[in-house]
Design a protein around this motif. Structure first.
Motif, mmCIF file in Angstrom:
data_model
loop_
_atom_site.group_PDB
_atom_site.id
_atom_site.type_symbol
_atom_site.label_atom_id
_atom_site.label_comp_id
_atom_site.label_asym_id
_atom_site.label_seq_id
_atom_site.Cartn_x
_atom_site.Cartn_y
_atom_site.Cartn_z
ATOM 1 N N GLU A 6 0.817 -1.217 0.000
ATOM 2 C CA GLU A 6 0.000 0.000 0.000
ATOM 3 C C GLU A 6 0.850 1.266 0.000
ATOM 4 O OE1 GLU A 6 -3.554 1.255 -0.866
ATOM 5 O OE2 GLU A 6 -3.129 -0.844 -0.557
ATOM 6 N N ARG A 9 1.545 1.829 -3.695
ATOM 7 C CA ARG A 9 0.488 1.570 -4.665
ATOM 8 C C ARG A 9 0.121 2.788 -5.518
ATOM 9 N NH1 ARG A 9 -3.205 -2.511 -5.336
ATOM 10 N NH2 ARG A 9 -5.036 -1.904 -6.502
ATOM 11 N N TYR A 10 0.222 3.972 -4.949
ATOM 12 C CA TYR A 10 -0.156 5.183 -5.677
ATOM 13 C C TYR A 10 1.049 6.054 -6.029
ATOM 14 C CZ TYR A 10 -4.594 3.573 -3.923
ATOM 15 O OH TYR A 10 -5.681 2.789 -3.637
ATOM 16 N N ASP A 11 2.225 5.493 -5.944
ATOM 17 C CA ASP A 11 3.451 6.215 -6.263
ATOM 18 C C ASP A 11 3.678 6.144 -7.773
ATOM 19 O OD1 ASP A 11 6.174 6.870 -6.774
ATOM 20 O OD2 ASP A 11 6.675 6.414 -4.684
ATOM 21 N N LEU A 12 3.409 7.252 -8.473
ATOM 22 C CA LEU A 12 3.513 7.266 -9.933
ATOM 23 C C LEU A 12 4.921 6.923 -10.413
ATOM 24 C CD1 LEU A 12 1.284 10.291 -11.014
ATOM 25 C CD2 LEU A 12 0.877 7.861 -11.402
ATOM 26 N N ASN A 38 -3.377 10.166 -13.073
ATOM 27 C CA ASN A 38 -4.067 10.058 -11.794
ATOM 28 C C ASN A 38 -3.452 8.908 -11.000
ATOM 29 O OD1 ASN A 38 -5.792 9.444 -9.669
ATOM 30 N ND2 ASN A 38 -7.643 9.886 -10.847
ATOM 31 N N PRO A 39 -2.792 9.200 -9.876
ATOM 32 C CA PRO A 39 -2.124 8.140 -9.121
ATOM 33 C C PRO A 39 -3.076 7.075 -8.584
ATOM 34 C CG PRO A 39 -2.061 10.215 -7.904
ATOM 35 C CD PRO A 39 -2.632 10.510 -9.256
ATOM 36 N N HIS A 40 -4.339 7.412 -8.391
ATOM 37 C CA HIS A 40 -5.291 6.440 -7.863
ATOM 38 C C HIS A 40 -5.770 5.452 -8.924
ATOM 39 C CE1 HIS A 40 -5.276 8.239 -3.951
ATOM 40 N NE2 HIS A 40 -5.412 9.426 -4.520
ATOM 41 N N ASN A 41 -5.541 5.769 -10.200
ATOM 42 C CA ASN A 41 -5.919 4.867 -11.287
ATOM 43 C C ASN A 41 -4.719 4.180 -11.928
ATOM 44 O OD1 ASN A 41 -8.561 5.713 -10.970
ATOM 45 N ND2 ASN A 41 -8.418 7.234 -12.587
ATOM 46 N N PHE A 43 -2.254 2.078 -11.102
ATOM 47 C CA PHE A 43 -2.040 0.640 -11.001
ATOM 48 C C PHE A 43 -3.042 -0.121 -11.861
ATOM 49 C CE2 PHE A 43 -3.176 -3.431 -9.161
ATOM 50 C CZ PHE A 43 -1.972 -4.082 -9.293
#
Length: 120
Positions: A6, A9-12, A38-41, A43
């Motif tokens: 985690e 997970r959002y580390d571009l 968008n870092p949340h998308n 992955f």
């Protein structure tokens, strides 16, 4: 086991590095991965884009695909378990996850040792 810790997970930077590692290891002309930023998308975007490539590689030539998995350094036990216990769409999903997880580990390891060198 969690696919991606985690913390990253959002580390571009890490996800882009993982995509670059996948592209290098797959060695397919014209294969690129595009992110929305968008870092949340990111992955899910990565996973969505490599899944059809993995499916094609897996179906076209299983021997060449096994060589690819060896080059990436996928655990043979995990690979064989996926083949033996899952249906076709599930196998492709699991293989995508195994590949992403391993490539992700490579990127994190390089980053960790690179950061450690900088601190000295």
């Amino acid at each position: 086991m969690e696919l991606i810790p985690e913390k990253y997970r959002y580390d571009l930077e890490i996800i882009r590095g993982t995509a670059e590692q996948i592209i290098r290891d797959f060695n397919i002309d014209g294969f690129e991965i595009i992110f929305s930023g968008n870092p949340h998308n990111a992955f899910e975007e990565l996973k969505t884009q490599i899944k059809p490539v993995i499916k094609k590689q897996f179906t076209d030539d299983k021997s060449a695909f096994q060589s690819l998995l060896y080059r990436i350094d996928i655990n043979e036990k995990d690979y064989k378990h996926a083949l033996a216990s899952l249906t076709s769409p599930e196998v492709e999903e699991k293989l995508s996850e195994l590949i992403i997880r391993r490539e992700f580990q490579k990127v994190i390891t390089r980053k960790y040792f690179s950061d450690t060198k900088k601190e000295k």
